[in-house]
Design a protein around this motif. Sequence first.
Motif, PDB file in Angstrom:
ATOM      1  N   ARG A   1       0.822  -1.207   0.000  1.00  0.00           N
ATOM      2  CA  ARG A   1       0.000   0.000   0.000  1.00  0.00           C
ATOM      3  C   ARG A   1       0.859   1.261   0.000  1.00  0.00           C
TER       4      ARG A   1
ATOM      5  N   ASP B   1       2.463   1.776  -3.384  1.00  0.00           N
ATOM      6  CA  ASP B   1       1.457   2.275  -4.325  1.00  0.00           C
ATOM      7  C   ASP B   1       1.161   3.747  -4.062  1.00  0.00           C
ATOM      8  N   ALA B   2       1.068   4.114  -2.772  1.00  0.00           N
ATOM      9  CA  ALA B   2       0.799   5.517  -2.439  1.00  0.00           C
ATOM     10  C   ALA B   2       1.963   6.409  -2.863  1.00  0.00           C
TER      11      ALA B   2
ATOM     12  N   SER C   1       4.156   5.724  -5.286  1.00  0.00           N
ATOM     13  CA  SER C   1       4.260   5.735  -6.748  1.00  0.00           C
ATOM     14  C   SER C   1       3.211   6.639  -7.367  1.00  0.00           C
ATOM     15  N   ASN C   2       1.990   6.614  -6.816  1.00  0.00           N
ATOM     16  CA  ASN C   2       0.884   7.394  -7.371  1.00  0.00           C
ATOM     17  C   ASN C   2       0.660   8.723  -6.650  1.00  0.00           C
ATOM     18  N   ARG C   3       1.583   9.030  -5.721  1.00  0.00           N
ATOM     19  CA  ARG C   3       1.560  10.305  -4.992  1.00  0.00           C
ATOM     20  C   ARG C   3       0.220  10.529  -4.266  1.00  0.00           C
ATOM     21  N   LYS C   4      -0.225   9.538  -3.523  1.00  0.00           N
ATOM     22  CA  LYS C   4      -1.436   9.640  -2.717  1.00  0.00           C
ATOM     23  C   LYS C   4      -1.033  10.136  -1.332  1.00  0.00           C
TER      24      LYS C   4
ATOM     25  N   HIS D   1      11.854   4.971  -5.647  1.00  0.00           N
ATOM     26  CA  HIS D   1      12.440   5.998  -6.517  1.00  0.00           C
ATOM     27  C   HIS D   1      13.807   5.625  -7.079  1.00  0.00           C
TER      28      HIS D   1
ATOM     29  N   GLU E   1      10.623  15.731  -5.663  1.00  0.00           N
ATOM     30  CA  GLU E   1      10.409  14.893  -4.486  1.00  0.00           C
ATOM     31  C   GLU E   1      10.459  15.727  -3.205  1.00  0.00           C
TER      32      GLU E   1
ATOM     33  N   TRP F   1       7.058  17.425  -2.881  1.00  0.00           N
ATOM     34  CA  TRP F   1       5.977  16.489  -2.545  1.00  0.00           C
ATOM     35  C   TRP F   1       6.130  15.959  -1.120  1.00  0.00           C
TER      36      TRP F   1
END
Length: 831
Positions: free
Chosen positions: A189, A192-193, A195-198, A226, A285, A288
Motif C-alpha cells: 500500500r 502504491d501511495a 508511486s501514485n503520490r497519494k 524511486h 520529491e 511532494w
Amino acid sequence: MLDLGPFSDDKFDPKKWINSACKTRHQQESLDKHLVDLEMKLQMVSEEIAASLEEQSAAALLRVPRATRDVVRLRDDAVSLRTSVSSILQKLKKAEGTSAESIAALAKVDTVKQRMEAAYETLQDAAGLTQLSSTVEDVFASGDLPRAAETLANMRHCLSAVGEVAEFANVRKQLEVLEDRLDSMVQPRLMDALSNRKVDIAQDLRGILMRIGRFKSLEMHYTKVHLKPLRQLWEDFETRQRANKLASERNEMDRLSGSNDSPAISFASWLPSFYDELLLYLEQEWKWCAIAFPEDYRTLVPKLLIETMAALGASFISRINLATGDVVPETKTLAKGILDILSGDMPKGIKIQAKHLEALIELHNMTATFARNVQHLFSESDLRVLMDTLKAVYLPYESFKQRYGQMERAILSSEIAGADLRGAVTRGVGAQGIELSETVRRMEESTPHVIVLLEAAVERCISFTGGSEADELVLALDDIMLQYISLLQETLKSLRAVSGVDNIGDPKKDTSLEKKEGSQNARKVDMVSNEEEWSIVQGALQILTVADCLTSRSSVFEASLRSTLARISTSLSFSVFGSSLDQKQSHMTIIDGNGEPSLGQRAALDVAVVRLVDAPEKARKLFNLLDQSKDPRFHALPLASQRVSAFADAVNELVYDVLISKVRQRLSDVSRLPIWSAVDEHSSFRLPTFSAYPQSYVTSVGEYLLTLPQQLEPLADGISNNDANNEEAQFFATEWMFKVAEGATALYMEQLRGIQYITDRGAQQLSVDIEYLSNVLSALSMPIPPILATFQTCLSTPRDQLKQLVKSDSGNQLDLSTANLVCKIRRVSLD
C-alpha cells in the motif's frame, strides 16, 4: 528683613558688616537715622531668637522623660523576645531528636507504597499483555491496520514494563513477527501511495510505521520506489552508447559514399544533463515530501540521493576512469584510464599525462556544481545529513583523490624526464662554444617552464581536492624539484667536459706522456683559444643566469606555496571541525544562538571539508603542515632548497674553472721553463745590452685578465636590466674579476714556488714577468700580494746584494719565507 547668614560665619567681622550695611542706605537718608533703624532691627531679631530658644528648650525638657520611658520599654521587649526564641529552639531540638525515627519509618512506608503501585501497574500491563496477545490475531484479521499498529505498540509498552520475564519470552518473539507482518502488509500500500503520490494514504501508512518504530522501513520503501527511475537516468548513457554503436555499424558501408558517422557521445558531455535531470527529480520529491511527510522530508530525500550514489558507485568510478582515458589516443584505444595506468596494467611507454588529470578535474567540477545545487536544495536539512549527502555525491572521486599525490608525481616526473637540455651539434671548429651556449639557453628556458608546471600542479590540487591533499602535494613538489635539479646537475657535469675544464693537463701526470703529446696539445689549445675561447667563456658566464633564475624562481614559488597553504588554512579553519579532531565524530562549532548551523558553517561545506570531517588522522596531518607553514622559517620544499643552493655552488665552481682555465693552461709549465736556468753567452765582441721583455705566457695571462671586464659587461648589463640595480651589477662583475685575478695570482705564485734553480739572467727575466703581472693587477685595482711583491723584489736585486737585503729587512716589507725560498733557488746562502 536682615540676612542672618553672615552672623553664622566663623570669621564674622562686626566692623565690616556695619560698613557694608551703611553703604546700602538711601542717599537722602541720614546716617544717624539709618544706624538707629539698624540697631532697632537687630534688637528685635535678637529678642525673637531668644524667645524661640526658650520655647524649644522647654519642649525638649518635656520630651526627655517620655523618650526615657520608651527606651526602657523596648529593652524589656527585646529580653522577652530572646527568651521566647531560646525556648522555641530548645523545643525544635527535642522534636528533631524524637521524630527522626518516625520520619525514617514513614520513608520506608512510602517506598513500599511506590513499589506496590509499580507492581500493580506491572500486573495490569501483564494482564493487558496477555489479553492483547490473545486478541491480536482478531485485530489483524479485521484488516484494520491503524488498530493493529496501536495494539502492537501497546504490547511493546507492556513488554517493556514487564521486563525480562520467562513467561512472556514467546510473546516478545510473537511481537517481532507481528511487527514484520504488519510491515509487510503496509509495504504494497505504501509503495502504491508513493508511486501514485497519494498524500493522505501515505501519511496514514507513515503513521502506522512510526507507531511500531519502523521509520527505517519507511526510508527503505521510499528509496526502493524511486531508485529504479534514477537508475534508468544513469543507464541512459549506456543506452545511447549502444545506439550510437549500432548506428555506426549500419553506416559502416556508407563511408565510401561520403556519409559520416554521428559522433559518439562522451561521458563528459553527458554528465551535466544527468545531473540536471537528477536535480529536477530531487526538487520534485522535495516539494511532494514536504507536503506528505512534513516531519521527515528533510531526511527522506537526502537519504534517497545517498542510496542512489551508493548504488551507482562502482559504475560511476568505472565511467570516470574511462572518461579520463578518452582524452589521450593511446589510452582511448586500449579503453583504459587513470586507475589502470596507476595500477601498472598498461603496456610499457604509456604514462599518465596532464590531460588525464585535467579531464578528471573537469568531471569533478561538474560534480561540484551539482553538489552546490544539492546543498542549496537541502539547506533545511540537518548539518550531519547534509554532510553525509555531499560526501556521497563526491564518493566516486575518493579513490582518485587518495592517489592524487601518486598521479601528480607521475605527471610531473614524466614532464621533467622528457626535458632535453643538451644542445647537440655536429663537431667542428667552434662546436664546443655552440654546444655550450645552446645547452645553457635550454637550461635557462627550462626553469620557468618547470615552475609553470609546479604552479599548475598547485592549481590542480586546489581544484580537485580543495587543498585536502596539500601535504601530499608538498612532498610531490619537493621530489620533482629534486629530480629537476639532479637533471641540471648532470647537465652541468657534461658542460664541464664541453667547456674543457675537466680535460686540462694535471701537473701530476706522467711527464713523458706530456712530452709525447705536447705539440698536439699546444696546437689544440691555440685553436681553442683563437676560435672558441671567448664563446666558451660567454657560455659559462650565462650559466650564472641559470643559477640566479633557479634560485629566484624557486624562492618566489616557495613563497607562493606558503601563501597558498595560508589560504587553505584560513578556509579549513579549526572552527569548521571543532577543537577535537581526534574523535571519530567531528564537533561542529559554528552555530547560531538558536543552536542551528549558521550560514557561515553551511557555506564552508566545500569538497575539502566534506573529506576531512570524518577523517581525523588525515585532518591532523594536514593541519600540522598548515600550522608549520605559518612560521617564517618554514621551508615548503626543504630538500629542494638545499639542492638549489648546492647547484648554485656547483655553477659558481664551473664558471670559475672556465674563467681560470686559460690562466691554468698558460701557467701550467712556468716552473719548468728553460729560461730560468739560462746563462749569458760570452762573446769576444762588445755587444750592446737590451732590457728584458715579458714573456708570452705572462702577457697572454695579462691580456686575458684585462679583457675579462669586457666579457663580464654583457652579463652585468643583463643583471642591471632585470633588477634595475646598476650598483649590484657592477659589484657582481667586479667580484668575479677579482676572483679570477686572485686565482691567477695564486696559480702563478704556486708555479714560482716550484722553480728549483734560477740564474741571474733567469731572475732578471722572471722579475720583468712579475712586474708586468703586478702592473696588470694594479690596472684592475687589485692589491699586490706580499708574496708576489717579495718575489719581484728579491729577483730584481743583484745576487751579491740579496743576502744583505734579506737580513736588513727583517720581515718589515718582505715575506721572510718567500725571501728564503728565492735565496735558495738563486743559490744564495744566508749563513
